[in-house]
Design an enzyme around this catalytic site. Structure first.
Site, mmCIF file in Angstrom:
data_model
loop_
_atom_site.group_PDB
_atom_site.id
_atom_site.type_symbol
_atom_site.label_atom_id
_atom_site.label_comp_id
_atom_site.label_asym_id
_atom_site.label_seq_id
_atom_site.Cartn_x
_atom_site.Cartn_y
_atom_site.Cartn_z
ATOM 1 N N LYS A 87 12.210 -14.109 -1.720
ATOM 2 C CA LYS A 87 10.785 -13.814 -1.541
ATOM 3 C C LYS A 87 10.059 -14.076 -2.857
ATOM 4 O O LYS A 87 10.398 -13.486 -3.899
ATOM 5 C CB LYS A 87 10.645 -12.350 -1.105
ATOM 6 C CG LYS A 87 9.385 -12.031 -0.349
ATOM 7 C CD LYS A 87 9.492 -10.633 0.234
ATOM 8 C CE LYS A 87 8.222 -10.191 0.904
ATOM 9 N NZ LYS A 87 8.272 -8.766 1.283
HETATM 10 O O1 G3P Z 1 6.482 -6.167 2.392
HETATM 11 C C1 G3P Z 1 5.134 -6.413 2.224
HETATM 12 C C2 G3P Z 1 4.189 -5.617 3.082
HETATM 13 O O2 G3P Z 1 4.711 -5.413 4.351
HETATM 14 C C3 G3P Z 1 3.617 -4.382 2.442
HETATM 15 O O3 G3P Z 1 2.994 -3.508 3.354
HETATM 16 O O4 G3P Z 1 1.866 -1.389 3.965
HETATM 17 O O5 G3P Z 1 2.502 -1.830 1.569
HETATM 18 O O6 G3P Z 1 0.622 -3.064 2.609
HETATM 19 P P1 G3P Z 1 1.947 -2.380 2.843
#
Ligand code: G3P
Length: 218
Positions: A87
């Protein structure tokens, strides 16, 4: 549409696998930190543990932001297991590294994507997956789902192979909307997937069926 789970929690991953809907896992440095996984060797060991449980792809994120650092880290991560996907953040050196990984047979997930322009760049570099962050776009009073739809339209017109992995999913509705907008994959907490089960009429209907059965058989 595939279901990935966005977590570094072994318990959540096992639960999703046991439920029978797990196609893969995504993680990020914040999720690793949340599980208390620190230090290079512990992080690698944790990824190895996740890869043992999951048959599908597991995204492991680099911490470096310079080309050489990203390549070094990505090569080490890719050696952990065949289902590791590296990633990489959507930055200049990240795009350059994605091109390098593509040319050298290492699969990538381009993360922190917030525009169709960034999505085009990642596809041009040969990213395997693209992670637009729906919830974080919504947080800024823009429309995360429209972003998925725009990217899906561009990718279809251009015939790009990069798969759209809708990320930063905050609720079950986001999953349905991502499916409608053309996402290839959603990655979300297990709670958002389990939320898909819920409908009050299902509960009411089941209670009535069971009550009628009991009455008829007593
Ligand atoms: O892995 C990246 C993403 O899914 C992060 O989610 O909820 O932290 O914006 P969030």
């Amino acid at each position: 549409m595939k279901f990935f789970i966005d977590t570094a929690s072994i318990d959540s991953i096992k639960e999703a696998k046991d439920f029978g809907i797990l196609d893969g896992v995504t993680t990020n440095p914040s999720l690793m930190a949340k599980e208390g996984i620190t230090g290079d060797e512990n992080v690698k060991a944790h990824y190895a543990k996740i890869c043992d449980i999951v048959d599908g792809d597991v995204s492991a994120e680099v911490i470096s932001t310079d080309f050489e650092g990203i390549i070094k880290e990505g090569k080490a991560l890719a050696q952990i297991a065949p289902n590791i996907v590296v990633k990489v953040p959507m930055i200049k050196d990240g795009v350059k590294a994605i091109r390098w990984f593509t040319d050298n047979g290492i699969r990538t997930n381009c993360t922190l994507v917030f525009s169709a322009g960034q999505a085009i760049l990642a596809a041009k570099a040969g990213a395997t997956y693209l992670s637009p962050f729906i919830g974080r776009v919504d947080d800024t009073n823009w429309d995360g789902i429209s972003l998925i739809a725009e990217i899906a339209e561009v990718y279809a017109i251009q015939g790009y192979d990069t798969e759209i992995l809708a990320a930063s999913i905050r609720n079950s509705r986001h999953i349905v909307q991502s499916a409608k907008a053309g996402a290839d994959i959603v990655t979300c907490p297990l709670s958002a997937i389990m939320g898909l089960l819920k409908h009050p009429l299902t509960d009411i209907g089941l209670a009535k069926f069971l009550a009628d059965h009991k009455k008829a058989n007593s």
